[in-house]
Design a protein around this motif. Structure first.
Motif, PDB file in Angstrom:
ATOM      1  N   VAL A 410       0.840  -1.031  -0.078  1.00 41.52           N
ATOM      2  CA  VAL A 410       0.054   0.040  -0.053  1.00 41.52           C
ATOM      3  C   VAL A 410       0.847   1.204  -0.121  1.00 41.52           C
ATOM      4  N   ILE A 411       0.502   2.309  -0.838  1.00 38.44           N
ATOM      5  CA  ILE A 411       1.041   3.450  -0.949  1.00 38.44           C
ATOM      6  C   ILE A 411       0.347   4.332  -0.401  1.00 38.44           C
ATOM      7  N   ILE A 412       0.547   5.362   0.592  1.00 39.78           N
ATOM      8  CA  ILE A 412      -0.380   6.243   0.984  1.00 39.78           C
ATOM      9  C   ILE A 412       0.495   7.619   0.880  1.00 39.78           C
ATOM     10  N   THR A 413      -0.233   8.512   0.238  1.00 38.32           N
ATOM     11  CA  THR A 413       0.201   9.784  -0.121  1.00 38.32           C
ATOM     12  C   THR A 413      -0.859  10.926  -0.081  1.00 38.32           C
ATOM     13  N   SER A 414      -0.675  12.026  -0.646  1.00 38.85           N
ATOM     14  CA  SER A 414      -1.519  13.058  -0.936  1.00 38.85           C
ATOM     15  C   SER A 414      -1.452  13.952  -2.129  1.00 38.85           C
ATOM     16  N   ASP A 415      -2.230  14.823  -2.341  1.00 38.67           N
ATOM     17  CA  ASP A 415      -1.901  15.714  -3.574  1.00 38.67           C
ATOM     18  C   ASP A 415      -1.389  16.987  -3.201  1.00 38.67           C
ATOM     19  N   HIS A 416      -1.682  17.403  -1.875  1.00 40.23           N
ATOM     20  CA  HIS A 416      -1.321  18.538  -0.949  1.00 40.23           C
ATOM     21  C   HIS A 416      -1.718  18.410   0.394  1.00 40.23           C
ATOM     22  N   GLY A 417      -1.032  19.363   1.303  1.00 37.75           N
ATOM     23  CA  GLY A 417      -1.377  19.420   2.572  1.00 37.75           C
ATOM     24  C   GLY A 417      -2.391  20.550   2.742  1.00 37.75           C
ATOM     25  N   THR A 418      -2.402  21.065   4.131  1.00 39.97           N
ATOM     26  CA  THR A 418      -3.405  22.214   4.403  1.00 39.97           C
ATOM     27  C   THR A 418      -2.785  22.688   5.670  1.00 39.97           C
ATOM     28  N   VAL A 419      -3.160  24.092   5.771  1.00 38.27           N
ATOM     29  CA  VAL A 419      -2.409  25.000   6.907  1.00 38.27           C
ATOM     30  C   VAL A 419      -3.452  25.650   7.521  1.00 38.27           C
ATOM     31  N   ARG A 420      -3.337  25.829   8.938  1.00 36.11           N
ATOM     32  CA  ARG A 420      -4.229  26.849   9.700  1.00 36.11           C
ATOM     33  C   ARG A 420      -3.951  28.336   9.303  1.00 36.11           C
ATOM     34  N   VAL A 421      -4.822  29.044   8.766  1.00 39.90           N
ATOM     35  CA  VAL A 421      -4.626  30.350   8.559  1.00 39.90           C
ATOM     36  C   VAL A 421      -5.006  31.461   9.896  1.00 39.90           C
ATOM     37  N   ASP A 422      -4.188  32.389   9.814  1.00 37.52           N
ATOM     38  CA  ASP A 422      -4.512  33.454  10.647  1.00 37.52           C
ATOM     39  C   ASP A 422      -4.140  34.951  10.577  1.00 37.52           C
ATOM     40  N   ASN A 423      -3.473  35.155   9.397  1.00 38.77           N
ATOM     41  CA  ASN A 423      -3.108  36.339   9.338  1.00 38.77           C
ATOM     42  C   ASN A 423      -3.638  37.116   7.915  1.00 38.77           C
ATOM     43  N   PRO A 424      -4.460  37.997   7.842  1.00 36.83           N
ATOM     44  CA  PRO A 424      -5.145  38.220   6.699  1.00 36.83           C
ATOM     45  C   PRO A 424      -4.161  39.229   5.687  1.00 36.83           C
ATOM     46  N   VAL A 425      -4.133  39.174   4.477  1.00 42.18           N
ATOM     47  CA  VAL A 425      -3.339  39.876   3.710  1.00 42.18           C
ATOM     48  C   VAL A 425      -4.393  40.389   2.427  1.00 42.18           C
ATOM     49  N   ARG A 426      -4.507  41.895   2.468  1.00 41.33           N
ATOM     50  CA  ARG A 426      -5.428  42.540   1.251  1.00 41.33           C
ATOM     51  C   ARG A 426      -5.020  42.395  -0.074  1.00 41.33           C
ATOM     52  N   VAL A 427      -5.766  42.067  -0.997  1.00 40.98           N
ATOM     53  CA  VAL A 427      -5.869  42.189  -2.149  1.00 40.98           C
ATOM     54  C   VAL A 427      -6.911  42.739  -3.019  1.00 40.98           C
ATOM     55  N   ARG A 495     -10.484  33.226   9.410  1.00 38.16           N
ATOM     56  CA  ARG A 495      -9.434  33.043  10.571  1.00 38.16           C
ATOM     57  C   ARG A 495      -9.484  31.968  11.252  1.00 38.16           C
ATOM     58  N   ASP A 496      -8.238  31.215  11.382  1.00 42.29           N
ATOM     59  CA  ASP A 496      -8.197  29.947  12.137  1.00 42.29           C
ATOM     60  C   ASP A 496      -9.085  28.702  11.580  1.00 42.29           C
ATOM     61  N   THR A 497      -9.039  28.818  10.012  1.00 39.16           N
ATOM     62  CA  THR A 497      -9.591  27.783   9.450  1.00 39.16           C
ATOM     63  C   THR A 497      -8.337  27.220   8.809  1.00 39.16           C
ATOM     64  N   PHE A 498      -8.618  26.014   8.119  1.00 42.56           N
ATOM     65  CA  PHE A 498      -7.584  25.267   7.462  1.00 42.56           C
ATOM     66  C   PHE A 498      -7.988  25.455   5.889  1.00 42.56           C
ATOM     67  N   GLN A 499      -6.876  26.046   5.178  1.00 43.81           N
ATOM     68  CA  GLN A 499      -6.796  26.351   3.639  1.00 43.81           C
ATOM     69  C   GLN A 499      -5.565  25.853   2.994  1.00 43.81           C
TER      70      GLN A 499
END
Length: 519
Positions: A410-427, A495-499
């Motif tokens: 069995v090979i276990i992997t993913s396409d990407h991970g995820t990070v908990r975000v907390d700092n907004p950057v405006r665009v 804020r504080d969600t996983f993205q």
């Protein structure tokens, strides 16, 4: 002297044990005694003891008869069984009754003190030792951050940080957790700069230092494993991070041996549409768009973005001259797991079976949208705990046990991970700008150039453009991108969600695990 533990010692020859009891009291233990099971039950009902020492051979009511009655009153209190007998059946009965430990007479105070430290003081002692160990390691980790110049070095550093994160998650010392979080944040900032310096070369001028990436994963790592193992199953779990692998790996220990515990690098954007299609096509997104334009949709186009993964894989295998008997299953709902198990013979018969499992992605989105899930997973540690609980009761765990029994690699992997975000950057962007919080692509983006990684010529890193002037920007570390319009509401909501989609160790350093079934 402070009391380190409150102990009840039950023995029909308790008078003979007074020297032992006096020694324990001199070490800071408060010790109550009685000489029969009936009194023991009454005393346990009235007093919450930290530990109970129970003689197995007592007249009237034996220790084994007393034990379940004590457990009825104090189910979580550790009980140490003491006996003169070394007969195996007595040990089996005692262990089956959920005793904490078992010792043979004659006992000595050092034995009891050791058991107190193990069963009563363990968390405190482990916290103290783990904290001391991490403090000693802090400087070495800082040096690793400063000296990391290759992706492999960053993988080793990330593994070490995750190990400490898991070790310290059980610690009661909040200050040391803050120190670790600070060090992880510093490491992530340095990693982001490392990626910005090297990403274009990884795509265009690949050399021996270039990491295995999404579009090279299949031919570099997966297919060689399939070729050397007659039955191989690839399990691709969306949004799966290394700390989550560490959380569930212990449950698989009785079924598999870990042959490879490694990583690869997810491409940018670290989003399913880009990274997973690249894995199965063996191509960067721009090449997919050019070679199969009817099977690629840009961010601003309506429709499913991952509808052709099986076709991509079959095309790649054909180009490599691989004629495996192949099965491909994508599980996007929990009930899909049971249907797959009901038709498991297809997988048994295949040379190479691929299972895409989307539940963790669903869980991440549920955390954003459901308040109670968010409360249950306020930290990475609690999100890991929820992952473990899900896996333990999932059809996926059942499936893995079945594959072990049939001898599948069995090979276990993913396409990407995820990070908990907390700092907004405006665009700022127009209506055609993509909606993802960790990256944006469009033609009229306005932003602070110092706050994002910008790619103004997408074709240089093999990314497609929705129009001639499109560009991409990527969020760093724990940042997330918000528009000026209604920004405060979006900041409170996200804020504080996983993205995922941006640049961080959690998103880009993806676990690659190969499991061999226990023989």
């Amino acid at each position: 002297m402070n009391t380190i533990a409150k102990i009840l010692w039950v023995d029909d020859e308790i008078e003979l044990l007074k020297p032992h009891i006096l020694t324990l009291r001199s070490k800071g233990c408060e010790v109550d005694t009685c000489n029969n099971g009936y009194d023991a039950i009454d005393m346990v009902a009235q007093t919450a003891y930290d530990m109970i020492i129970l003689d197995e051979m007592m007249p009237g009511m034996t220790g084994l008869e007393t034990l379940p009655l004590i457990k009825d009153v104090r189910p979580t209190t550790p009980v140490i069984m003491v006996t003169k007998s070394e007969e195996e059946d007595i040990m089996d009965k005692a262990i089956g009754s959920k005793i904490a430990n078992y010792i043979i007479k004659p006992v000595n105070p050092s034995q009891i003190l050791l058991l107190v430290k193990k069963h009563v003081l363990s968390r405190q002692l482990v916290t103290e030792q783990t904290t001391a160990d991490y403090r000693a390691e802090f400087g070495r980790i800082s040096q690793m951050v400063d000296n990391a110049t290759t992706f492999k070095q960053w993988c080793n550093l990330y593994r070490k940080l995750i190990n400490w994160d898991i070790e310290l998650s059980a610690s009661a010392d909040e200050s040391i957790k803050e120190v670790l979080q600070y060090q992880k944040n510093e490491a992530n900032q340095t990693f982001c700069r490392f990626v910005c310096r090297n990403y274009k070369d990884w795509i265009v001028n690949r050399d021996s230092d270039s990491p295995v990436m999404s579009h090279t994963l299949m031919r570099t790592k997966i297919i060689p494993t399939v070729d050397t193992n007659p039955k191989t199953t690839l399990l691709l779990i969306d949004n799966f991070r290394y700390d989550q692998w560490r959380t569930i790996s212990g449950m698989l220990r009785g079924y598999f041996d870990v042959e490879i515990d490694d990583f690869y690098c997810a491409i940018l954007p670290t989003a399913t549409q880009y990274a997973r299609n690249a894995i199965f096509a063996g191509l960067m997104p721009l090449a997919i768009d050019k070679l199969m334009p009817d099977k690629w949709l840009n961010d601003n186009e309506e429709g499913g973005k991952n509808m052709y993964e099986e076709q991509f894989l079959r095309r790649q295998l054909q180009q490599m001259g691989k004629n495996y008997r192949l099965t491909f299953d994508k599980l996007v709902r929990p009930e899909s797991g049971k249907k797959l198990i009901d038709t498991i013979q297809r997988i048994y018969d295949a040379d190479f079976s691929v299972i895409v499992y989307n539940f963790l992605d669903i869980l991440s989105h549920a955390r954003t949208e459901t308040e109670i899930i968010r409360q249950l997973t306020e930290e990475d540690a609690s999100f890991r705990s929820l992952t473990r609980s899900w896996f333990e009761h999932s059809e996926l765990f059942v499936l893995l046990k079945m594959l072990s029994e049939r001898g599948h690699t069995v090979i276990i992997t993913s396409d990407h991970g995820t990070v908990r975000v907390d700092n907004p950057v405006r665009v700022q962007g127009d209506r055609e700008t993509s909606a993802n919080l960790r990256y944006k692509t469009g033609r009229n983006l306005a932003y602070n150039h110092k706050e994002v990684f910008e790619i103004t010529k997408p074709e240089e890193v093999q990314l497609p453009s929705s129009n001639l002037t499109s560009s991409y920007i990527f969020a760093y570390n724990h940042d997330f991108l918000v528009y000026n319009n209604d920004a405060n509401r979006h900041i409170r909501y996200y804020r504080d969600t996983f993205q995922h989609g941006g640049i961080s160790m959690e998103e880009m350093i993806v676990p690659y695990i190969v499991l061999q079934p226990k023989r």
